[in-house]
Design an enzyme around this catalytic site. Structure first.
Site, mmCIF file in Angstrom:
data_model
loop_
_atom_site.group_PDB
_atom_site.id
_atom_site.type_symbol
_atom_site.label_atom_id
_atom_site.label_comp_id
_atom_site.label_asym_id
_atom_site.label_seq_id
_atom_site.Cartn_x
_atom_site.Cartn_y
_atom_site.Cartn_z
ATOM 1 N N SER A 70 4.696 1.276 -12.277
ATOM 2 C CA SER A 70 3.254 1.550 -12.209
ATOM 3 C C SER A 70 2.965 2.882 -12.888
ATOM 4 O O SER A 70 3.861 3.724 -13.023
ATOM 5 C CB SER A 70 2.839 1.653 -10.736
ATOM 6 O OG SER A 70 1.503 2.108 -10.628
ATOM 7 N N TYR B 225 3.932 5.303 -2.185
ATOM 8 C CA TYR B 225 3.934 4.292 -3.255
ATOM 9 C C TYR B 225 4.487 4.922 -4.538
ATOM 10 O O TYR B 225 5.362 4.356 -5.196
ATOM 11 C CB TYR B 225 2.509 3.773 -3.471
ATOM 12 C CG TYR B 225 2.373 2.720 -4.544
ATOM 13 C CD1 TYR B 225 2.966 1.463 -4.394
ATOM 14 C CD2 TYR B 225 1.632 2.962 -5.707
ATOM 15 C CE1 TYR B 225 2.832 0.479 -5.386
ATOM 16 C CE2 TYR B 225 1.491 1.989 -6.685
ATOM 17 C CZ TYR B 225 2.095 0.754 -6.526
ATOM 18 O OH TYR B 225 1.950 -0.213 -7.500
#
Ligand code: NDP
Length: 248
Positions: free
Chosen positions: A142, A155
């Site tokens: 990501s 995350y």
């Protein structure tokens, strides 16, 4: 009609929605047989039926990346029914954004177990097959693996770690002719934000899709296909793909 991935067998974790589903469909359209792994069995069965109805080859498999036994069983089924596996897309992931100081330890653990350890366990299960004929591992990271924000601390930590592990793996597997690619999407309109437990952060995350004119899952699938369809001398190490309007 010949496709870019004719004769190849692509294994996708988290194939029941979003980027995983789009990648499986795109790979199938280019001639690959696809193994569809996820916990939601009904969704991967429906996807497999759709692919088969369109003339493709697909194997739906129930697998939880937190359960190494389910991944080993999946690897055996793929070997038995599709003959080989030469591309693994480690896509399964969760983005449970929260302020770290809210102390949502169960969510931290889930993200570490799925996003990081899950990719490692799936790779462990499929590596013998990938090594056998040279192949590809694609790790879906990501932008959050490069840019940290207050609510993305854990995350981001999982995706940052995925990047470090990927690069070491790329070097380790060179002699086996197994290529490792890290794909880092920006905002993509999928179900990912739906699981955020904090209402305000969930709404903000959804709003960012509109603000950025977010990517479609198919845009990331196209990046994955670009990487894995290169000639064997070419290794696409990293792909960072943002919506045009997303600054960070
Ligand atoms: P989705 O929520 O649509 O897809 C997530 C997938 O992961 C689902 O298929 C889900 O299947 C699977 N999954 C979750 N937990 C497990 C588990 N324990 N075992 C097996 N599969 C699991 O979101 P996306 O398509 O957006 O997410 C795919 C990847 O892309 C993730 O790694 C995410 O971090 C990454 N990403 C997404 C971005 C975005 O903006 N959407 C941006 C950057 C990266 P099931 O629940 O059926 O098991």
């Amino acid at each position: 009609m010949s496709g870019l991935l004719d004769g190849r067998v692509l294994v996708v974790t988290g194939a029941s929605s979003g980027i995983g589903e789009a990648t499986a469909l795109a790979a199938s359209a280019q001639g690959a047989a696809v193994a569809l792994l996820a916990r939601r069995t009904d969704r991967v069965i429906a996807l497999a039926e759709r692919i088969v109805a369109g003339g493709g080859r697909a194997l739906p498999l129930t697998a939880d990346v937190r359960k190494p036994d389910s991944l080993r069983e999946a690897a055996e089924r793929v070997a038995d029914e599709l003959g080989r596996a030469d591309c693994l897309v480690n896509n399964a992931g969760q983005m449970l954004l929260s302020a770290f100081s809210d102390g949502k330890a169960d969510e931290w653990r889930q993200m570490v177990e799925i996003n990081l350890l899950g990719a490692m366990s799936a790779t462990d299960a499929f590596l013998p097959a990938l090594r056998a004929g040279g192949g590809d591992i694609v790790n879906i990271s990501s932008v959050a693996g490069r840019k940290a924000r207050p609510t993305s601390s854990v995350y981001s930590a999982t995706k940052w770690a995925l990047g470090g592990w990927s690069e070491a793996l790329r070097q380790e597997l060179i002699d086996d002719r197994v290529r490792v690619t890290l794909v880092e999407p920006g905002a993509v309109r999928t179900e990912l934000s739906d699981h955020i437990s904090d209402e305000t952060i969930r709404q903000r995350s959804r709003q960012s899709y509109d603000d950025y004119d977010a990517l479609q899952a198919e845009d990331i699938a196209a990046g994955v296909l670009y990487a894995v369809s290169q000639p064997s001398r070419v290794s696409v190490n990293e792909l960072l793909i943002r919506p045009t309007l997303q600054a960070y």
